[in-house]
Design an enzyme around this catalytic site. Structure first.
Site, PDB file in Angstrom:
ATOM      1  CG  HIS A  76      37.234  39.617  41.800  1.00  0.00           C
ATOM      2  ND1 HIS A  76      38.533  40.047  41.971  1.00  0.00           N
ATOM      3  CD2 HIS A  76      36.813  40.127  40.612  1.00  0.00           C
ATOM      4  CE1 HIS A  76      38.883  40.780  40.927  1.00  0.00           C
ATOM      5  NE2 HIS A  76      37.869  40.848  40.093  1.00  0.00           N
TER       6      HIS A  76
ATOM      7  NE  ARG B 258      42.936  43.448  44.605  1.00  0.00           N
ATOM      8  CZ  ARG B 258      43.056  44.697  45.048  1.00  0.00           C
ATOM      9  NH1 ARG B 258      42.546  45.694  44.354  1.00  0.00           N
ATOM     10  NH2 ARG B 258      43.662  44.953  46.189  1.00  0.00           N
ATOM     11  CE  LYS B 259      36.645  40.545  47.246  1.00  0.00           C
ATOM     12  NZ  LYS B 259      36.846  41.244  45.969  1.00  0.00           N
ATOM     13  CB  SER B 260      41.501  34.834  50.958  1.00  0.00           C
ATOM     14  OG  SER B 260      41.746  36.028  51.650  1.00  0.00           O
TER      15      SER B 260
END
Length: 380
Positions: free
Chosen positions: A180, A182-184
């Site tokens: 997603h 918002r992930k790294s």
């Protein structure tokens, strides 16, 4: 007077390389799951030191496949941390099994192993330790109390994270990851399911592709075009596209660079904010490599000049986006009605639900952003 800044809670780092990467599948016409997904899977497996990695549509579908592969069903119990994203619990219900919540340690936001020991029963079919916000759960302690019960790592936030030198994804029976935004690292939406077990790997591969015995790439590139796959099990359409896989290949090569930069800034936050006695800063044990998907603090409302929600509103007015860490699932309306828990039944999860606050930490922030946030917190 310092000029107001606008700092989002998270932003993915994408650009020309990702743009160019999707040209190949667009030009060749191979848009569904194919060679780019296969390359992404291979790179992910190598980086996370696992034998098998299968790209799927999300961490939620990865978790669902994990429980299906482990034959979780009606009459079974699956233990889930009470403080996590709701999908960790939802996938248990998809299988007709019972969700058994366990409390968390507010210092790490991960499973409280003492409470875990109390929740294991003869019906426990699986345990889902969550590596929340990028910090691996204490897997040795969990294994000590769980015995032979399969562990499904919810590593949605933990790509690249490590526990005692071993990457997330190979610490339990099956690992599940999210890409997603918002992930790294991101593929827009998307996920990965990993395992070192050959039988589980074969089953997971089939399950994400309708239960087919061969992949789409094998079928279309094979010498016998009349052959259709055999379907020995019922599966799902949880395949990642090659457009996403192409982006994933580029993003994954930047993973360690992204995490190293986040770690540097997390340490900077901790150094500069340590004098504020009403903010509990996130911990990272020496035996772990934190993935730093988020920098989640805990507000001590007895000492703080403002309640957590009021504090977030003040920061928002200054252009600083914040979020609660996540939610206590047992306090959500659906689960409250389903299981009848009181909010206080899981004290650590309730505290984290009411008082956690993530502040911006991502790879598109500049030094001035960090200075601005630190100054704003100190001036509350």
């Amino acid at each position: 007077m310092t000029k107001q800044r606008n700092i989002p809670i998270s932003l993915p780092v994408t650009g020309e390389e990702e743009w160019q990467a999707i040209r190949e599948p667009l030009m060749t016409g191979w848009l569904t799951s194919g060679p780019k997904v296969k390359e992404f899977e291979s790179l992910f497996a190598e980086r996370h030191k696992v034998k098998h990695a299968y790209a799927v549509t999300s961490a939620t579908t990865a978790l669902h496949l994990a429980l299906v592969a482990l034959d979780v069903g009606p009459g079974d119990e699956v233990i889930v941390p009470a403080f996590t994203w709701v999908s960790t619990a939802n996938v248990v219900l998809y299988q007709g099994a019972k969700v058994v919540f366990v409390d968390i340690d507010p210092k790490t936001f991960n499973i409280d192993t003492k409470d875990l020991q109390k929740k294991i029963s003869k019906n426990t079919k699986a345990i889902i330790p969550v590596h929340l916000f990028g910090l691996c759960a204490e897997m040795d302690a969990i294994k000590k109390v769980s015995g032979d019960i399969p562990l499904v790592e919810d590593g949605a936030c933990a790509a690249g994270a490590e526990y005692k030198g071993m990457p997330a994804g190979g610490l339990g029976s099956i690992g599940c990851f999210s890409f997603h935004p918002r992930k790294s690292v991101t593929t827009g939406e998307g996920g990965m399911v990993t395992t070192n077990d050959d039988q589980l790997g074969e089953k997971l591969s089939m399950l994400r592709n309708h239960g087919a015995s061969i992949s789409e790439e094998q079928r279309h590139h094979g010498p016998k075009p009349y052959i259709l796959p055999e379907f020995d099990i019922m599966g799902f359409n949880y395949r990642m596209t090659d457009l996403q896989g192409a982006v994933g290949v580029v993003q994954l090569k930047k993973l360690d660079q992204f995490i190293d930069a986040r770690n540097e800034k997390a340490l900077y936050y901790k150094e500069k904010l340590k004098e504020i006695d009403w903010i509990q800063l996130p911990e990272c044990p020496q035996n772990s490599r934190h993935g730093w998907q988020s920098f989640v603090t805990l507000i001590n409302e007895e000492k703080s000049p403002l309640k957590r929600n009021d504090l977030m509103e003040v920061l928002q007015a200054k252009g600083i986006s914040t979020r609660p860490g996540t939610h206590a699932v047992h306090m959500l309306a659906y689960y409250k009605e389903l299981l009848g828990h009181d909010a206080e039944d899981f004290a650590g999860a309730k505290l984290a639900n009411d008082c956690s606050m993530a502040i911006p930490l991502h790879n598109r922030m500049v030094d001035e952003d960090f200075e601005y946030i630190i100054a704003a917190l100190k001036n509350i």
